[in-house]
Design a protein around this motif. Structure first.
Motif, PDB file in Angstrom:
ATOM      1  N   ASP A 255     -31.821 -15.202 -19.848  1.00 50.28           N
ATOM      2  CA  ASP A 255     -31.727 -15.668 -21.238  1.00 50.28           C
ATOM      3  C   ASP A 255     -30.386 -16.334 -21.539  1.00 50.28           C
ATOM      4  OD1 ASP A 255     -34.254 -14.642 -21.745  1.00 50.28           O
ATOM      5  OD2 ASP A 255     -33.488 -12.690 -22.379  1.00 50.28           O
ATOM      6  N   ASP A 256     -29.407 -16.132 -20.670  1.00 52.59           N
ATOM      7  CA  ASP A 256     -28.072 -16.698 -20.893  1.00 52.59           C
ATOM      8  C   ASP A 256     -27.897 -18.068 -20.250  1.00 52.59           C
ATOM      9  OD1 ASP A 256     -27.237 -14.279 -22.189  1.00 52.59           O
ATOM     10  OD2 ASP A 256     -27.055 -13.366 -20.210  1.00 52.59           O
ATOM     11  N   ILE A 257     -28.916 -18.551 -19.551  1.00 52.39           N
ATOM     12  CA  ILE A 257     -28.806 -19.824 -18.833  1.00 52.39           C
ATOM     13  C   ILE A 257     -28.848 -21.000 -19.815  1.00 52.39           C
ATOM     14  CG2 ILE A 257     -29.924 -21.370 -17.189  1.00 52.39           C
ATOM     15  CD1 ILE A 257     -31.020 -18.845 -15.788  1.00 52.39           C
ATOM     16  N   ARG A 258     -27.834 -21.832 -19.712  1.00 49.10           N
ATOM     17  CA  ARG A 258     -27.804 -23.118 -20.424  1.00 49.10           C
ATOM     18  C   ARG A 258     -27.329 -24.147 -19.420  1.00 49.10           C
ATOM     19  NH1 ARG A 258     -30.346 -20.944 -23.591  1.00 49.10           N
ATOM     20  NH2 ARG A 258     -30.157 -20.762 -25.859  1.00 49.10           N
ATOM     21  N   GLY A 259     -28.306 -24.835 -18.803  1.00 48.22           N
ATOM     22  CA  GLY A 259     -27.952 -25.801 -17.778  1.00 48.22           C
ATOM     23  C   GLY A 259     -27.498 -27.125 -18.360  1.00 48.22           C
ATOM     24  N   GLU A 260     -27.019 -27.985 -17.492  1.00 51.71           N
ATOM     25  CA  GLU A 260     -26.622 -29.326 -17.925  1.00 51.71           C
ATOM     26  C   GLU A 260     -27.797 -30.062 -18.573  1.00 51.71           C
ATOM     27  OE1 GLU A 260     -25.109 -31.137 -14.395  1.00 51.71           O
ATOM     28  OE2 GLU A 260     -23.497 -29.672 -14.182  1.00 51.71           O
ATOM     29  N   SER A 261     -28.993 -29.759 -18.094  1.00 54.49           N
ATOM     30  CA  SER A 261     -30.190 -30.424 -18.642  1.00 54.49           C
ATOM     31  C   SER A 261     -30.393 -30.128 -20.115  1.00 54.49           C
ATOM     32  CB  SER A 261     -31.425 -29.960 -17.865  1.00 54.49           C
ATOM     33  OG  SER A 261     -31.592 -28.547 -17.974  1.00 54.49           O
ATOM     34  N   PHE A 262     -29.911 -28.956 -20.560  1.00 56.43           N
ATOM     35  CA  PHE A 262     -30.098 -28.538 -21.952  1.00 56.43           C
ATOM     36  C   PHE A 262     -29.469 -29.536 -22.921  1.00 56.43           C
ATOM     37  CE2 PHE A 262     -28.673 -26.176 -25.724  1.00 56.43           C
ATOM     38  CZ  PHE A 262     -29.852 -25.553 -26.105  1.00 56.43           C
ATOM     39  N   TYR A 263     -28.378 -30.176 -22.492  1.00 61.85           N
ATOM     40  CA  TYR A 263     -27.621 -31.068 -23.374  1.00 61.85           C
ATOM     41  C   TYR A 263     -27.996 -32.534 -23.181  1.00 61.85           C
ATOM     42  CZ  TYR A 263     -24.913 -26.767 -23.436  1.00 61.85           C
ATOM     43  OH  TYR A 263     -24.539 -25.451 -23.542  1.00 61.85           O
ATOM     44  N   ASN A 264     -28.945 -32.793 -22.281  1.00 59.32           N
ATOM     45  CA  ASN A 264     -29.236 -34.168 -21.890  1.00 59.32           C
ATOM     46  C   ASN A 264     -29.613 -35.057 -23.068  1.00 59.32           C
ATOM     47  OD1 ASN A 264     -29.525 -36.031 -19.595  1.00 59.32           O
ATOM     48  ND2 ASN A 264     -31.692 -36.064 -20.175  1.00 59.32           N
TER      49      ASN A 264
END
Length: 582
Positions: A255-264
């Motif tokens: 639940d803590d994962i925020r990858g680079e893709s999240f901000y794309n």
């Protein structure tokens, strides 16, 4: 209770009483030797210089004012000025006893909850399709110790695992995964092997490379099949990473994962905004922000590319989006990044753009808690004998294996299940503590023999102190009966070692606050080592269960119980488990 803060307030009042008004903060620190008192004030040298007064004379005036203040006298037995301008502060025994009793009766050990901030902490940050290696250890466990400390103090913490799950390499990986699926072999148990195979094929096969580049475009455009393959790679990677987190006792979850893709999807809007406001300029087809605070060799402002000529975005653009999102969407009061020192300038440049654009106001801190590298005994980066990067899972397994051998030799009578559990606690704890006990800003040498030692500033030494106290209290329960529900009226001092131990116990809160402020878990490690060492001296010189007077036994048992709670709670803030017996 934060004794340092309380004493600093009293000194500030004393300065007001002698009509010296200053906004310069007063510095109070624990005394380094007993003859210098319990705490020392070292601010009079600087203040004397500011007001044109001899520091020793000023220190004497402040010491006198302190002892004329009725509130100060409840805390202080005496305050003395010594050359060249220090003030030695000696706490009243009655006050120490009262505070120690309060801490012993408090489930929070006398530690006050802070005015809660919302703090976002960015740590660990592995890459997809590559197994975690030793280079990920420091970010992961230092960040987690910071998170645990902040939460204990009452702050609301959002963990962020900013994984590398986007970029041109995913076209290569998706193309390789397609071939593996067509061949009926989609096992990715060896992520490193899979990545190497994909990279080799990309370098050697022009047709494969062409297909990979096409898949990058499709992935960025939202192609359903490419997104499915990409998600499979991410899920498999993070499942393996979670196994490492669980074994390390790290509190990160999926639940803590925020990858680079999240901000794309945020990136085009950000670049357009920077261009529209004149913060970024176009150089041909490239969008660049020029920073006056950073100069190249010719003395010209350095340019930071936020959008490439082909329309692609860089890590800097993503980091700008991260900061913007964490303030504007998560409403953070403070944002911490645990990223290695080599990324410092990159972050500083990204954050200068963030500040210039007003995406994060000045009152919200952006803090790079950088750290050094793990080295071998020769002073080189820690690697395998073949020169490869050591996988984190392999390092942890070896730690447990070594701890198993050590414990089985020391305690051959242990049952197999208990031995396995103890080896896991000691081995993993030793690896974590060896890292956490070092100043994070410096490189450190990884040494198996030192970290698994039961002597010195190591996890086994402190874990053993906890187990020793648990054993003592177990024996006391059998001979003395249950410990009192309240320690009010129980405590008293008959030796200097008892008093010194109590003062050290009362410094737990100020230690937690220092860790929270600086992001330096080594401060807690140093405190726990000193506390465990002081307890050992106390236990050797002050009989507990064998003392003739019951009141004395009860008082010393109270100190033992509080010491055990503080040691175990301190280890818990570091993410290190505490065995009941060793």
């Amino acid at each position: 209770m934060d004794i340092k803060k309380l004493l600093a307030q009293q000194v500030q009042e004393a300065l007001t009483d002698i009509q010296l008004i200053t906004d310069k903060p007063v510095t109070v620190r624990p005394a380094v030797r007993p003859e210098f008192g319990d705490y020392q004030v070292d601010s009079m040298m600087a203040l004397g210089k500011l007001c044109g007064e001899n520091p020793l004379v000023l220190a004497a005036r402040v010491a006198d004012a302190l002892m004329k203040n009725s509130h100060s006298r409840t805390m202080l037995a005496r305050a003395e000025a010594v050359a060249p301008g220090f003030i030695n502060l000696f706490l009243r025994d009655e006050w120490i006893i009262d505070l120690t009793g309060q801490a012993a009766n408090d489930e929070r050990l006398g530690v006050a909850r802070q005015n809660a901030q919302h703090i976002v902490v960015d740590y660990s940050s592995p890459n997809v399709a590559k197994e975690m290696h030793v280079g990920h250890l420091r970010s992961t466990i230092i960040g987690d110790a910071s998170v645990r400390t902040l939460e204990f103090l009452g702050h609301r913490v959002t963990r962020v695992n900013h994984i590398g799950d986007w970029g041109t390499q995913f076209g290569m990986l998706i193309a390789c995964l397609e071939i593996a699926e067509n061949q009926g072999d989609i096992s990715l148990s060896d992520l490193e092997g899979f990545y190497r195979a994909a990279k080799k094929r990309y370098d050697d096969d022009p047709g494969f490379a062409l297909k990979a580049r096409a898949y990058v475009v499709k992935l960025q455009q939202g192609d359903a099949w490419c997104r499915e393959m990409w998600r499979k790679l991410v899920d498999i990677s993070m499942t393996q990473n979670q196994q490492n987190y669980d074994r390390l006792g790290v509190s990160l979850s999926k639940d803590d994962i925020r990858g680079e893709s999240f901000y794309n999807e945020m990136l085009p809007e950000i670049v357009d905004d920077l261009l529209a406001r004149g913060i970024a300029t176009m150089d041909g087809e490239t969008a660049i922000v020029y920073l006056d605070n950073y100069r190249n060799k010719q003395g010209d402002p350095m340019g930071v590319i936020v959008r490439k000529q082909d329309g692609g975005y860089l890590y800097t653009t993503t980091d700008i989006a991260c900061a913007k999102y964490r303030y504007q969407q998560l409403h953070a009061d403070r944002i911490l990044y645990y990223i290695d020192a080599r990324q410092h300038q990159h972050l500083m440049m990204a954050w200068e753009i963030v500040r210039r654009a007003g995406y994060v106001p000045e009152q919200v801190t952006l803090e790079h808690h950088k750290f050094g590298m793990m080295l071998d005994k020769t002073g080189k980066p820690f690697k395998t004998r073949e020169g490869g990067t050591i996988r984190l899972a392999e390092l942890l397994e070896e730690a447990v294996t070594r701890a198993h051998k050590l414990v089985s030799e020391k305690s051959p009578q242990l049952a197999a299940g208990e031995l396995e559990t103890l080896a896991e606690m000691i081995g993993i704890g030793a690896v974590k503590y060896a890292d956490l006990s070092k100043n994070r800003t410096t490189d450190y040498v990884f040494d198996w023999d030192t970290m698994l030692s039961f002597e010195g500033n190591t996890a086994p030494y402190i874990q053993y102190a906890c187990a020793r106290i648990t054993s003592l209290l177990r024996k006391a329960a059998a001979t003395e009966g249950p410990l009192p529900e309240t320690f009010s009226g129980t405590l008293s001092f008959s030796t200097e070692t008892e008093r010194a131990l109590a003062v050290k116990l009362l410094q737990f809160e100020e230690t937690l606050l220092a860790v929270a402020k600086e992001g330096m878990p080594n401060i807690m490690c140093h405190y726990l080592f000193e506390l465990a060492s002081m307890f050992s001296g106390f236990y050797a010189s002050s009989p507990v269960l064998t003392h003739q007077e019951r009141s004395r036994r009860q008082s010393r048992l109270a100190l033992c119980a509080l010491t055990g709670k503080v040691l175990s709670t301190g280890l818990e803030t570091l993410g290190i488990r505490v065995p009941e017996r060793m």
